[in-house]
Design a protein around this motif. Sequence first.
Motif, PDB file in Angstrom:
ATOM      1  N   THR A 180       0.832  -1.204   0.000  1.00  0.00           N
ATOM      2  CA  THR A 180       0.000   0.000   0.000  1.00  0.00           C
ATOM      3  C   THR A 180       0.869   1.258   0.000  1.00  0.00           C
ATOM      4  O   THR A 180       0.609   2.203  -0.748  1.00  0.00           O
ATOM      5  CB  THR A 180      -0.939  -0.005   1.230  1.00  0.00           C
ATOM      6  N   ILE A 181       1.936   1.241   0.822  1.00  0.00           N
ATOM      7  CA  ILE A 181       2.839   2.398   0.901  1.00  0.00           C
ATOM      8  C   ILE A 181       3.577   2.584  -0.429  1.00  0.00           C
ATOM      9  O   ILE A 181       3.670   3.693  -0.956  1.00  0.00           O
ATOM     10  CB  ILE A 181       3.843   2.225   2.069  1.00  0.00           C
ATOM     11  N   LEU A 182       4.061   1.463  -0.997  1.00  0.00           N
ATOM     12  CA  LEU A 182       4.773   1.530  -2.277  1.00  0.00           C
ATOM     13  C   LEU A 182       3.857   2.053  -3.390  1.00  0.00           C
ATOM     14  O   LEU A 182       4.262   2.890  -4.200  1.00  0.00           O
ATOM     15  CB  LEU A 182       5.318   0.148  -2.666  1.00  0.00           C
ATOM     16  N   LEU A 183       2.609   1.573  -3.396  1.00  0.00           N
ATOM     17  CA  LEU A 183       1.662   2.017  -4.425  1.00  0.00           C
ATOM     18  C   LEU A 183       1.419   3.516  -4.309  1.00  0.00           C
ATOM     19  O   LEU A 183       1.312   4.220  -5.314  1.00  0.00           O
ATOM     20  CB  LEU A 183       0.332   1.247  -4.320  1.00  0.00           C
ATOM     21  N   ALA A 184       1.358   4.007  -3.065  1.00  0.00           N
ATOM     22  CA  ALA A 184       1.137   5.438  -2.847  1.00  0.00           C
ATOM     23  C   ALA A 184       2.270   6.250  -3.472  1.00  0.00           C
ATOM     24  O   ALA A 184       2.050   7.302  -4.074  1.00  0.00           O
ATOM     25  CB  ALA A 184       1.017   5.739  -1.356  1.00  0.00           C
ATOM     26  N   ALA A 185       3.505   5.746  -3.323  1.00  0.00           N
ATOM     27  CA  ALA A 185       4.658   6.444  -3.895  1.00  0.00           C
ATOM     28  C   ALA A 185       4.656   6.330  -5.415  1.00  0.00           C
ATOM     29  O   ALA A 185       4.959   7.294  -6.124  1.00  0.00           O
ATOM     30  CB  ALA A 185       5.946   5.859  -3.322  1.00  0.00           C
ATOM     31  N   ILE A 186       4.266   5.157  -5.919  1.00  0.00           N
ATOM     32  CA  ILE A 186       4.306   4.910  -7.360  1.00  0.00           C
ATOM     33  C   ILE A 186       3.270   5.752  -8.104  1.00  0.00           C
ATOM     34  O   ILE A 186       3.563   6.298  -9.163  1.00  0.00           O
ATOM     35  CB  ILE A 186       4.090   3.397  -7.661  1.00  0.00           C
ATOM     36  N   ILE A 187       2.064   5.893  -7.534  1.00  0.00           N
ATOM     37  CA  ILE A 187       1.037   6.632  -8.276  1.00  0.00           C
ATOM     38  C   ILE A 187       1.290   8.135  -8.299  1.00  0.00           C
ATOM     39  O   ILE A 187       0.601   8.857  -9.005  1.00  0.00           O
ATOM     40  CB  ILE A 187      -0.407   6.373  -7.789  1.00  0.00           C
ATOM     41  N   SER A 188       2.305   8.584  -7.537  1.00  0.00           N
ATOM     42  CA  SER A 188       2.645  10.005  -7.622  1.00  0.00           C
ATOM     43  C   SER A 188       3.264  10.294  -8.994  1.00  0.00           C
ATOM     44  O   SER A 188       3.382  11.433  -9.420  1.00  0.00           O
ATOM     45  CB  SER A 188       3.629  10.385  -6.515  1.00  0.00           C
ATOM     46  N   PHE A 189       3.625   9.225  -9.703  1.00  0.00           N
ATOM     47  CA  PHE A 189       4.207   9.371 -11.036  1.00  0.00           C
ATOM     48  C   PHE A 189       3.097   9.584 -12.065  1.00  0.00           C
ATOM     49  O   PHE A 189       2.106   8.862 -12.078  1.00  0.00           O
ATOM     50  CB  PHE A 189       4.995   8.105 -11.387  1.00  0.00           C
ATOM     51  N   ASP A 190       3.269  10.585 -12.896  1.00  0.00           N
ATOM     52  CA  ASP A 190       2.278  10.907 -13.912  1.00  0.00           C
ATOM     53  C   ASP A 190       2.658  10.231 -15.229  1.00  0.00           C
ATOM     54  O   ASP A 190       3.680  10.570 -15.810  1.00  0.00           O
ATOM     55  CB  ASP A 190       2.230  12.434 -14.094  1.00  0.00           C
ATOM     56  N   PRO A 191       1.840   9.260 -15.705  1.00  0.00           N
ATOM     57  CA  PRO A 191       2.217   8.535 -16.930  1.00  0.00           C
ATOM     58  C   PRO A 191       2.286   9.430 -18.166  1.00  0.00           C
ATOM     59  O   PRO A 191       2.792   9.007 -19.198  1.00  0.00           O
ATOM     60  CB  PRO A 191       1.123   7.474 -17.085  1.00  0.00           C
TER      61      PRO A 191
END
Length: 207
Positions: A180-191
Amino acid sequence: MRELPDLIACEGCDAIYQKRSLHHREIAVCVRCGTELGRDFSRARARILPLAVAGLIVFIIANAFPIVEIELQGLTNQTTLFGAVLALYAEGMSLVAFLVLATTILSPALQLIILIYLLVPRSEAVQPPVFRWLLHTMQALRPWGMIEVFLLGVLVAIVKLSNMATVLPGIALWAFGVLTILLAAIISFDPRYLWQTVAASSDEGAP
Ligand SMILES: [Zn+2]
């Protein structure tokens, strides 16, 4: 709708700009309304790719270890999240089973795999149609906020399983927390930034 790969529309005011490659740490901004159009994404790639790979590994760990202890017909056994999905299905809750499967297993797996594929730097010529299609898929999935959907699925699973299962405080549960924490960091990336890779590679491919 025909796409114009060399042009970019401002999301704030619909002004159209010619795309060009950005230099290190450069940010393109709309001159009319100030909305950000794009930025040099090499740093974002260097940050997000390891996170996405870590996310995928943690995701595999989370799904490989038992997360609940299910009691069915007097028999108790420990099972993984996928096992819990099967148990829900066996109990006649096929819709819930599908919802949990889609939100907690399929959606994160699909998004992580596509993201890693798109982020891996490649020296050989990329296949723009496949790349574009994957990028469209990523952007189509994005409004369904990865984390909200994921947590909703987990919540539904826990509520629906509560009378027949106990959540195990083990490796899988910890892995889901870390995920969950990793996903939170990953979705901060704008595709959106990935479009620059397509643009750059088609420039190189041009005669
Ligand atoms: Zn604008």
